[in-house]
Motif scaffolding. Structure first.
Motif, mmCIF file in Angstrom:
data_model
loop_
_atom_site.group_PDB
_atom_site.id
_atom_site.type_symbol
_atom_site.label_atom_id
_atom_site.label_comp_id
_atom_site.label_asym_id
_atom_site.label_seq_id
_atom_site.Cartn_x
_atom_site.Cartn_y
_atom_site.Cartn_z
ATOM 1 N N ASN A 200 -67.133 8.184 51.507
ATOM 2 C CA ASN A 200 -66.400 6.933 51.740
ATOM 3 C C ASN A 200 -67.273 5.937 52.513
ATOM 4 O OD1 ASN A 200 -63.317 7.492 50.939
ATOM 5 N ND2 ASN A 200 -64.143 9.348 51.887
ATOM 6 N N LEU A 201 -68.405 5.586 51.925
ATOM 7 C CA LEU A 201 -69.312 4.647 52.560
ATOM 8 C C LEU A 201 -68.711 3.245 52.599
ATOM 9 C CD1 LEU A 201 -72.745 5.671 50.958
ATOM 10 C CD2 LEU A 201 -71.820 6.382 53.172
ATOM 11 N N LEU A 202 -68.972 2.558 53.692
ATOM 12 C CA LEU A 202 -68.537 1.170 53.850
ATOM 13 C C LEU A 202 -69.745 0.256 53.655
ATOM 14 C CD1 LEU A 202 -66.311 1.568 57.044
ATOM 15 C CD2 LEU A 202 -65.523 1.350 54.681
ATOM 16 N N LYS A 203 -69.705 -0.552 52.606
ATOM 17 C CA LYS A 203 -70.795 -1.474 52.329
ATOM 18 C C LYS A 203 -70.493 -2.814 52.992
ATOM 19 C CE LYS A 203 -71.943 0.689 47.886
ATOM 20 N NZ LYS A 203 -72.105 0.474 46.420
ATOM 21 N N VAL A 204 -71.398 -3.221 53.858
ATOM 22 C CA VAL A 204 -71.212 -4.457 54.623
ATOM 23 C C VAL A 204 -72.110 -5.540 54.030
ATOM 24 C CG1 VAL A 204 -71.303 -5.504 56.912
ATOM 25 C CG2 VAL A 204 -70.732 -3.069 56.670
ATOM 26 N N SER A 205 -71.533 -6.716 53.816
ATOM 27 C CA SER A 205 -72.273 -7.845 53.247
ATOM 28 C C SER A 205 -72.162 -9.056 54.165
ATOM 29 C CB SER A 205 -71.729 -8.187 51.855
ATOM 30 O OG SER A 205 -70.412 -8.711 51.959
ATOM 31 N N ASP A 209 -65.731 -9.501 57.066
ATOM 32 C CA ASP A 209 -65.088 -9.979 58.290
ATOM 33 C C ASP A 209 -65.225 -8.923 59.389
ATOM 34 O OD1 ASP A 209 -62.217 -9.968 59.939
ATOM 35 O OD2 ASP A 209 -63.058 -11.963 59.571
ATOM 36 N N PRO A 210 -65.845 -9.249 60.532
ATOM 37 C CA PRO A 210 -66.059 -8.255 61.591
ATOM 38 C C PRO A 210 -64.763 -7.659 62.129
ATOM 39 C CG PRO A 210 -67.447 -10.172 61.953
ATOM 40 C CD PRO A 210 -66.492 -10.539 60.858
ATOM 41 N N GLY A 211 -63.711 -8.475 62.227
ATOM 42 C CA GLY A 211 -62.439 -7.965 62.740
ATOM 43 C C GLY A 211 -61.833 -6.907 61.832
ATOM 44 N N LEU A 213 -63.471 -5.174 59.644
ATOM 45 C CA LEU A 213 -64.391 -4.037 59.644
ATOM 46 C C LEU A 213 -64.181 -3.163 60.873
ATOM 47 C CD1 LEU A 213 -66.769 -2.564 58.336
ATOM 48 C CD2 LEU A 213 -68.314 -4.108 59.563
ATOM 49 N N ALA A 214 -63.889 -3.777 62.013
ATOM 50 C CA ALA A 214 -63.646 -3.015 63.239
ATOM 51 C C ALA A 214 -62.435 -2.096 63.082
ATOM 52 C CB ALA A 214 -63.441 -3.965 64.416
ATOM 53 N N ARG A 215 -61.360 -2.614 62.485
ATOM 54 C CA ARG A 215 -60.164 -1.795 62.261
ATOM 55 C C ARG A 215 -60.458 -0.649 61.293
ATOM 56 N NH1 ARG A 215 -56.620 -0.674 65.397
ATOM 57 N NH2 ARG A 215 -56.361 -2.903 65.897
ATOM 58 N N THR A 216 -61.258 -0.931 60.262
ATOM 59 C CA THR A 216 -61.623 0.105 59.295
ATOM 60 C C THR A 216 -62.477 1.188 59.947
ATOM 61 O OG1 THR A 216 -61.582 -1.561 57.538
ATOM 62 C CG2 THR A 216 -62.670 0.523 57.053
ATOM 63 N N ILE A 217 -63.369 0.784 60.833
ATOM 64 C CA ILE A 217 -64.218 1.762 61.528
ATOM 65 C C ILE A 217 -63.361 2.738 62.332
ATOM 66 C CG2 ILE A 217 -65.883 2.002 63.421
ATOM 67 C CD1 ILE A 217 -67.264 -0.519 62.404
ATOM 68 N N LEU A 218 -62.390 2.217 63.066
ATOM 69 C CA LEU A 218 -61.525 3.090 63.861
ATOM 70 C C LEU A 218 -60.696 4.013 62.967
ATOM 71 C CD1 LEU A 218 -60.299 0.613 66.631
ATOM 72 C CD2 LEU A 218 -62.013 2.425 66.844
ATOM 73 N N ASN A 219 -60.209 3.496 61.844
ATOM 74 C CA ASN A 219 -59.440 4.328 60.928
ATOM 75 C C ASN A 219 -60.301 5.442 60.332
ATOM 76 O OD1 ASN A 219 -57.145 2.792 61.359
ATOM 77 N ND2 ASN A 219 -57.504 1.451 59.597
ATOM 78 N N ARG A 220 -61.523 5.130 59.957
ATOM 79 C CA ARG A 220 -62.405 6.142 59.388
ATOM 80 C C ARG A 220 -62.777 7.206 60.419
ATOM 81 N NH1 ARG A 220 -64.737 4.502 54.436
ATOM 82 N NH2 ARG A 220 -63.038 3.408 53.356
ATOM 83 N N ILE A 221 -62.941 6.800 61.652
ATOM 84 C CA ILE A 221 -63.251 7.777 62.700
ATOM 85 C C ILE A 221 -62.068 8.723 62.901
ATOM 86 C CG2 ILE A 221 -63.699 8.042 65.175
ATOM 87 C CD1 ILE A 221 -65.389 5.519 65.037
ATOM 88 N N HIS A 242 -71.399 -6.220 65.643
ATOM 89 C CA HIS A 242 -70.292 -7.030 66.167
ATOM 90 C C HIS A 242 -68.968 -6.297 65.997
ATOM 91 C CE1 HIS A 242 -67.966 -11.124 66.104
ATOM 92 N NE2 HIS A 242 -67.733 -10.415 67.201
ATOM 93 N N ALA A 243 -68.755 -5.708 64.823
ATOM 94 C CA ALA A 243 -67.515 -4.971 64.574
ATOM 95 C C ALA A 243 -67.398 -3.756 65.488
ATOM 96 C CB ALA A 243 -67.457 -4.539 63.108
ATOM 97 N N THR A 244 -68.529 -3.117 65.773
ATOM 98 C CA THR A 244 -68.511 -1.968 66.690
ATOM 99 C C THR A 244 -68.080 -2.388 68.089
ATOM 100 O OG1 THR A 244 -70.304 -0.963 65.402
ATOM 101 C CG2 THR A 244 -69.876 -0.047 67.582
ATOM 102 N N VAL A 245 -68.560 -3.552 68.533
ATOM 103 C CA VAL A 245 -68.166 -4.058 69.842
ATOM 104 C C VAL A 245 -66.666 -4.362 69.865
ATOM 105 C CG1 VAL A 245 -68.474 -5.944 71.495
ATOM 106 C CG2 VAL A 245 -70.467 -4.972 70.333
#
Length: 284
Positions: A200-205, A209-211, A213-221, A242-245
């Protein structure tokens, strides 16, 4: 009777050579003058050359000196007190990563810090375009330096690698307050990537949108234990950081969440023939 003829011949011979000798004697003083003119011309050329070189050095001395310092190594600034109360730990060594910072030089600095135990007290401040990419590429190279060469999947000991914890801080840049990116480093034992996360790789372009992407990062974790992202170029990689922050700030607000978000970068080939980075994002 032969003697007069011989005398005449000798005399004629002497008379024949005399003008040449006299001419030769008269021309001798000319040669030093010619040589003097040549020496004078060479001397003038040397003077003009050195004058031009001195003017060039005076005009470009600062630029040349700066380039040599930056190309040779990263400028390290030792500090005892950083005005950053939100950062936990004793971060006392700042690495200034600029537009001319060399990836190899920064990788050597990180390698030394990782081997002498000072990595936890080190952070990089990224100033300018492409500096985040430079810093992440340096982390990849530094990890290749410190990783054992004989490891395989059957090893029970998980090797430690350099992970980075991104943050943003307010700093004074040329008399103005600006928000800049700081990357803090730690050594952590990182095991293999979970298969579910790899699927389930996330491709960032550039348009990500960083916001969101941030929510998706937390869901994937929460689902897979980590989020795996791929990006190529300064803008997409900057959006990952930025999304990680942002995700870290949201995690800090929730009482049931703990830990700090860290990223482990590796090189990644992206179609069509692009060289990018893969970032594993997880909590430590």
């Amino acid at each position: 009777k032969a003697m007069p003829h011989q005398i005449a011949t000798t005399a004629a011979s002497d008379n024949h050579h005399m003008p040449s000798q006299v001419a030769h004697t008269v021309q001798k003083p000319v040669l030093p003058n010619r040589h003097a003119r040549s020496v004078s011309s060479v001397f003038v050329m040397v003077v003009l050359f050195w004058s031009a070189q001195i003017n060039f050095n005076l005009g470009f001395m600062a630029t040349v000196s700066t380039r040599k310092v930056k190309d040779k190594d990263i400028k390290i600034i030792k500090q005892t007190n950083l005005d950053q109360p939100e950062i936990q730990g004793d971060y006392t060594t700042r690495l200034k990563v600029g537009g001319t910072t060399k990836v190899g030089a920064l990788a050597r600095v990180l390698t030394v810090c990782a081997t002498n135990g000072s990595l936890a007290a080190t952070h990089a401040r990224c100033l300018g375009a492409n500096t985040s990419v430079t810093a992440l590429n340096a982390v990849v190279l530094a990890n290749s330096n410190i990783m054992p060469s004989n490891t395989d999947s059957s090893d029970t000991v998980v090797p430690e690698q350099i992970v980075l914890l991104p943050s943003t801080v307010t700093a004074m840049i040329k008399g103005e307050k600006k928000i800049v990116r700081d990357l803090h480093f730690q050594l952590k034992a990182v095991g293999p990537m979970p298969a579910s996360a790899n699927d389930n790789l996330l491709k960032v372009s550039d348009r990500t949108d960083p916001g969101k992407l941030a929510r998706t990062i937390l869901n994937r974790i929460d689902m897979h234990g980590e989020a795996v992202l791929t990006a190529a170029g300064e803008t997409p990689i900057g959006k990952v950081l930025h999304a990680t922050v942002i995700a870290q700030s949201w995690s800090d607000e929730e009482t049931n969440q703990s830990g700090k978000l860290a990223c482990l970068p590796t090189f990644f080939n992206m179609p069509p023939g692009l060289k990018g980075l893969q970032l594993r994002c997880f909590k430590i």
